[in-house]
Structures are given as C-alpha cells and as structure tokens.
Design a protein around this motif. Structure first.
Motif, short mmCIF file in Angstrom:
data_model
loop_
_atom_site.label_atom_id
_atom_site.label_comp_id
_atom_site.label_asym_id
_atom_site.label_seq_id
_atom_site.Cartn_x
_atom_site.Cartn_y
_atom_site.Cartn_z
N ASN A 56 -5.28 -1.41 -3.49
CA ASN A 56 -5.76 -0.22 -4.19
C ASN A 56 -6.96 0.45 -3.55
O ASN A 56 -7.46 1.44 -4.06
N ALA A 57 -7.43 -0.09 -2.41
CA ALA A 57 -8.54 0.56 -1.71
C ALA A 57 -8.07 1.93 -1.20
O ALA A 57 -6.92 2.08 -0.78
N PRO A 58 -8.95 2.93 -1.26
CA PRO A 58 -8.56 4.27 -0.81
C PRO A 58 -8.13 4.27 0.66
O PRO A 58 -8.61 3.47 1.45
N ARG A 118 -2.05 4.88 1.60
CA ARG A 118 -1.76 4.40 0.26
C ARG A 118 -0.88 5.41 -0.48
O ARG A 118 -1.20 6.58 -0.58
N ARG A 136 0.84 -1.21 0.00
CA ARG A 136 0.00 0.00 0.00
C ARG A 136 0.87 1.26 0.00
O ARG A 136 0.58 2.23 -0.70
N ARG A 192 -11.97 0.72 -7.60
CA ARG A 192 -13.37 0.98 -7.30
C ARG A 192 -13.84 0.01 -6.23
O ARG A 192 -13.21 -1.00 -5.97
N GLU A 243 -6.82 4.82 -7.45
CA GLU A 243 -7.46 3.96 -6.45
C GLU A 243 -8.44 3.02 -7.13
O GLU A 243 -9.00 3.34 -8.18
#
Ligand SMILES: [Zn+2]
Ligand SMILES: [Zn+2]
Ligand SMILES: [Zn+2]
Length: 168
Positions: A155-157, A161, A90, A99, A97
């Motif tokens: 890739n999650a907000p 990150r 991360r 979806r 980011e």
C-alpha cells in the motif's frame, strides 16, 4: 487489554495496533485486516522465528507458496517469489494508499533465527516501496515478514500501484 488465552495484561507491539502476551506468547489482532494469506494447513517442521509455534503451509497472491504462523501471522517466503509477489499485489492493489510507517527501535533491535537453517537472519531495510525492515537469510534465500509488513509494502504510494497493465 488482557490476553484472551491466559488473562495477563498484554503489551502493544510497536505502532502496529496489535498485542503480545509475554506470559503465554499469544498474539491478539483487534483490527486485523485481510492480509491475503490462504492457509493450506499442513504443519511444517519449521518453527516460527518470532513465537516458536509450528509454521503451516499457505499461499499468498493465490499461488505463491509461503510458510505462515497462525499465532503471530508472520510469513516466510522465498526471495525469488517475494519480488514477484510484491509486484503482482501492488499492481492489483485497490483502495487508499497507506500512511507512512515509522520504523521503531524495537524493530531495529530485534534479531531472529532462520527457521530453515537456524542461523541469525540479516535485518535489512526493504529497498522497494514502503519503509519496513525485513529479515533475510542469505544462505537459504528466505525472507521473513512480520504481520502487516506485506500490506505496508503493497500500500505504499508509487506509480506501479493499482496499475494492472504495469504488470506483465
Ligand atoms: Zn497470555
Ligand atoms: Zn509466530
Ligand atoms: Zn537459513
């Protein structure tokens, strides 16, 4: 889509954009993105809990040892390495980011057996970033990730990150 191996019609897996052949058990990944797994290529004696092929040794994040399935592209990682790998990947993440991932009924219903001890694994929501279900063997302290789950988590907000200085 027809199976490149046996020609049978394939079923799409959830909302993930890849396909499974219920006749021969092969998977097809038309839009595969790099998932950061480097295969070292030694066959292990452990079977893939999803498709039953032999898992091979591999690394993620350049150093963390995992067992990897070359057919369905799932991976088995020690719980102690998993959190470390997530934090590190991360921090290094670049690009947009991801979806939001919606967990499907098929994912909820599925249960798999630990490749190391053959007990049924527990299916848990992952409590970090990314809305995914992960499979855990508490006995062996192993985590199974299906193809795509690691990249959803990476890739999650979130504030950590892409913040290399966040990671020490
Ligand atoms: Zn097939
Ligand atoms: Zn597999
Ligand atoms: Zn186990």
């Amino acid at each position: 889509v027809n199976c490149p191996n046996c020609g049978a019609p394939m079923n799409i897996v959830g909302d993930r954009g890849y396909f499974f052949c219920s006749y021969c058990g092969d998977f097809l990944f038309p839009n595969a993105t790099a998932d950061g797994v480097k295969v070292l290529g030694e066959d292990s004696s452990a079977p893939c809990p999803v498709c039953n092929r032999s898992l091979v040794s591999a690394v993620v994040a350049d150093h963390a040892p995992v067992l990897y399935c070359r057919n369905c592209r799932g991976l088995l990682v020690a719980q102690s390495n998993f959190l470390h790998v997530v934090r590190e990947l991360r921090a290094q993440a670049e690009g947009p980011e991801g979806r939001f991932h919606r967990i499907t009924e098929d994912e909820r219903r599925r249960s798999i057996f630990c490749p190391a001890c053959s007990r049924q694994m527990d299916t848990h929501p992952y409590y970090g970033p990314g809305n995914v279900l992960i499979d855990i063997c508490t006995q062996c302290q192993l985590v199974w990730l299906d193809y795509g789950e690691l990249s959803i988590i990476i890739n999650a907000p979130g504030r950590d990150r892409g913040q290399r200085e966040f990671y020490a």
